[in-house]
Design an enzyme around this catalytic site. Structure first.
Site, mmCIF file in Angstrom:
data_model
loop_
_atom_site.group_PDB
_atom_site.id
_atom_site.type_symbol
_atom_site.label_atom_id
_atom_site.label_comp_id
_atom_site.label_asym_id
_atom_site.label_seq_id
_atom_site.Cartn_x
_atom_site.Cartn_y
_atom_site.Cartn_z
ATOM 1 N N VAL A 87 39.599 38.992 35.190
ATOM 2 C CA VAL A 87 39.825 38.171 36.331
ATOM 3 C C VAL A 87 40.497 39.262 37.227
ATOM 4 C CG1 VAL A 87 41.567 36.573 36.987
ATOM 5 C CG2 VAL A 87 40.657 36.244 34.815
ATOM 6 N N CYS A 88 39.819 39.066 38.469
ATOM 7 C CA CYS A 88 40.341 40.113 39.607
ATOM 8 C C CYS A 88 41.345 39.252 40.336
ATOM 9 C CB CYS A 88 39.165 40.617 40.567
ATOM 10 S SG CYS A 88 39.531 41.657 41.598
ATOM 11 N N LEU A 89 42.554 39.565 40.109
ATOM 12 C CA LEU A 89 43.504 38.873 40.776
ATOM 13 C C LEU A 89 44.731 40.122 40.800
ATOM 14 C CD1 LEU A 89 45.000 36.392 41.820
ATOM 15 C CD2 LEU A 89 45.999 36.083 39.532
ATOM 16 N N CYS A 141 38.604 44.765 40.986
ATOM 17 C CA CYS A 141 37.020 44.530 41.685
ATOM 18 C C CYS A 141 36.470 45.738 42.158
ATOM 19 C CB CYS A 141 37.188 43.682 42.993
ATOM 20 S SG CYS A 141 39.153 43.370 43.289
#
Lengths: 442, 182
Positions: free
Chosen positions: B107-109, A210
């Site tokens: 996916v941002c995990l 992110c």
């Protein structure tokens, strides 16, 4: 080189190998046989013909090793020439292994270096088994772990479960980074292996996805963004990103710069892009020379028993003065690579015993007492799941194996099975021993 | 100190054929363990296209509560040779309107990248993914539009999620229908 010189050529080695000395090991007997062994019998494998590999080949050939194989998948690039001294400008684009072998064979008469222009993974056990000692100068942890695993798999056990020492192929591993380097001696399964101390390697840097996507702060974030997200999305060259292709690097540089401008990030450069994409490690020729010399000395010591081998990890650093240190890396009892000692199961009726019978045995035998073992193995180099009851989609597809006999499943004498069960924190390895088999046992 | 053995014998080349290949790798040892002991919540199922290949499989998550209740999301797992020292590569194959999953399926995990530890298992990742559907997190956006909506207008976000799962445009992006019932 004139013939008459040859008789004196190895005098400096004879002084060590044909006299006893204060540091000899128990296994050492002064004799001319040892030199003969180095010349005519001993086979060394050098993995990597790069910075360390060139030094190693030269060192070993000068130390009397005449049968050397070298394996490297790379070709020569301009930037190699400052330190990989077996290569010349005209060699650019050629195989490192082949060029290095040719150079040594010509320069040091009597030496027979055999090149292998391929990946280490292209060869199997029958290739690696032929060597007395393996010495590696690699730039990749994956490759180190692969050869480590291969040498461990070559270790055979005696009937009583102890290691058959003649099956142990010592591995000397060297590594350098700038002014720092290390060398270590590994006796597979007997002392610490590469996987035992994986935490010694610097961690790979990775950034939260992110951050890369939305709040980049560093030029590296912009490069990673292009590498991970933009490349796949735009696929400018219709292929995977190749850090060696200048066109690819330029494209990433350009896109990363655009992104850096948007976020007012400074400090992006073409070299940084190369560094992030390829994980470039700076190379200093003197460090390579030191580490290769240490490694070659260890090869010599182990091959001749003239002195005890390094026990087992040597660190070198000459950034500020010279610092060296030696310690004993400890074997990790939980190491997945070397501490999984196979447990034997004797099978006297492999053509009638079914997989279900084997599972029943694992569940009822006092030594195992398993609950719902999942079993995989490898047949002809391919993974095969024999049975796993806990996962529906696998259970359905492997259920038919239960009624097949071990022979019908193509399991053979000496076959290793990986067995996972809730009763054990790690997978265990079981080796099947067929007692009715007419094939001779080792 | 290891007692040195004498190496001074000719190595036999291509020894007798009864020597078995034993190419057990750390990754295979570990993944066999991980898969055998998968303990999935009711909402998750696996699909192994090739049961002999435990390193590549799909994980299907059908949340039964939260914004994504009723949806069906397929994740592709690729476990590399360096597992468990490197995390598996996980991508969402279902296009989903989610602040932490982008339209390419990234996916941002945290445990899939910077916070991965070798002690974690495939199960840990499944719980992580499950959690993303229960608690989408606007703080760490990968799909910024969706994150902004979640932050500013929860009802609109809920509406968008439901709409997207039925198959619809949200803004100028079309989301395929991904309801569990079909």
């Amino acid at each position: 080189m004139v013939e008459t010189d040859l008789s004196k050529k190895w005098n400096y080695l004879r002084k060590i190998l044909e006299r006893s000395g204060p540091f000899d090991t128990e296994a050492f007997t002064p004799s001319s046989d040892t030199l003969d062994f180095l010349h005519n019998t001993c086979k060394i494998l050098v993995i990597g013909a790069g910075g360390l590999g060139c030094e190693l080949l030269k060192d070993l050939a000068m130390m009397g090793f005449k049968n050397i194989d070298v394996i490297d998948m790379d070709t020569i690039e301009l930037s190699n020439l400052n330190r990989q001294f077996l290569f010349r400008r005209k060699d650019i684009g050629k195989s490192k292994a082949e060029t290095a072998a040719e150079f040594i064979n010509k320069r040091i008469p009597g030496t027979k270096v055999t090149p292998h222009f391929c990946k280490i993974q292209d060869y199997d056990e029958s290739f690696y088994r032929q060597f007395h000692i393996v010495v590696s100068g690699l730039d990749s942890i994956v490759a180190r772990r692969w050869i480590n695993g291969m040498l461990i798999s070559l270790v055979r056990l005696e009937e009583d479960g102890t290691v058959d020492q003649s099956s142990v192929i010592p591995m000397i591993d060297g590594g350098t980074e700038g002014f720092k380097g290390n060398a270590r001696v590994i006796f597979p399964t007997l002392n610490a292996c590469i996987d035992c101390n994986l935490d010694l390697f610097p961690p790979q840097i990775s950034y939260p996805l992110c951050t890369i996507a939305n709040t980049p702060r560093l030029p590296e974030h912009c490069i990673e963004y292009v590498k991970i997200i933009q490349w796949d999305k735009e696929n400018p060259f219709k292929c995977a990103l190749d850090g060696d292709d200048p066109e690819h690097v330029s494209w990433v540089y350009e896109k990363a710069q655009e992104r850096a401008n948007i976020y007012n990030i400074t400090g992006l450069s073409y070299r940084l892009v190369q560094g992030v994409l390829k994980n470039i490690i700076p190379a200093v020729s003197s460090t390579n020379a030191v580490i290769a010399a240490v490694c070659a000395t260890e090869v010599f010591k182990i091959a001749t028993s003239c002195y005890e081998a390094l026990n087992n990890y040597f660190v070198f650093n000459d950034i500020d003065g010279i610092y060296t240190y030696k310690f004993e890396a400890e074997k990790n009892p939980k190491c997945l690579a070397c501490s999984t000692v196979p447990r034997m199961i004797s099978i006297n009726n492999p053509s009638s015993m079914t997989l279900q019978d084997l599972i029943d045995y694992l569940c009822t035998n006092v030594e195992f007492q398993m609950k719902s073992p999942g079993i995989t193995t490898m047949i002809n180099g391919k993974n095969k799941t024999l049975y796993m009851s806990t996962v529906k989609s696998i259970e359905e597809q492997t259920r038919s194996n239960l009624t097949l006999s071990l022979h019908e499943l193509n399991l053979s004498d000496g076959q290793e099975l990986i067995i996972a069960d809730a009763t054990n924190p790690n997978s265990i390895v079981v080796k099947l021993k067929f007692t009715d088999n007419e094939v001779e046992m080792y | 100190m290891i007692k040195l053995f004498s190496l001074k014998q000719q190595k036999k080349e291509g020894e007798s054929g009864n020597q078995q290949k034993s190419t057990r790798t750390a990754a295979q040892l570990r993944i066999t363990k991980d898969i055998n002991e998968l303990n999935l919540p009711r909402t998750c199922t696996t699909n192994f296209p090739d049961p002999n290949d435990l390193l590549n499989f799909k994980m299907i998550i059908c949340p039964d509560e939260g914004y994504y209740r009723g949806g069906r999301f397929v994740f592709n797992f690729k476990v590399g040779p360096n597992y468990p020292h490197e995390p598996p590569k996980v991508k969402c194959e279902t296009k989903v309107y989610h602040p932490n999953i982008d339209l390419e399926g990234n996916v941002c995990l945290n445990i899939l990248r910077e916070d991965w530890k070798p002690v974690l298992t495939i199960n840990s990742i499944v719980y992580g993914l499950q959690y993303l559907f229960l608690e989408p997190n606007a703080e760490d956006p990968l799909n910024k539009e969706a994150a902004d909506v979640l932050q500013n207008n929860r009802r609109l976000f809920e509406h968008n999620v439901t709409k997207a799962m039925r198959g619809a445009y949200i803004g100028d992006v079309y989301f395929d229908r991904c309801l569990n019932s079909n």
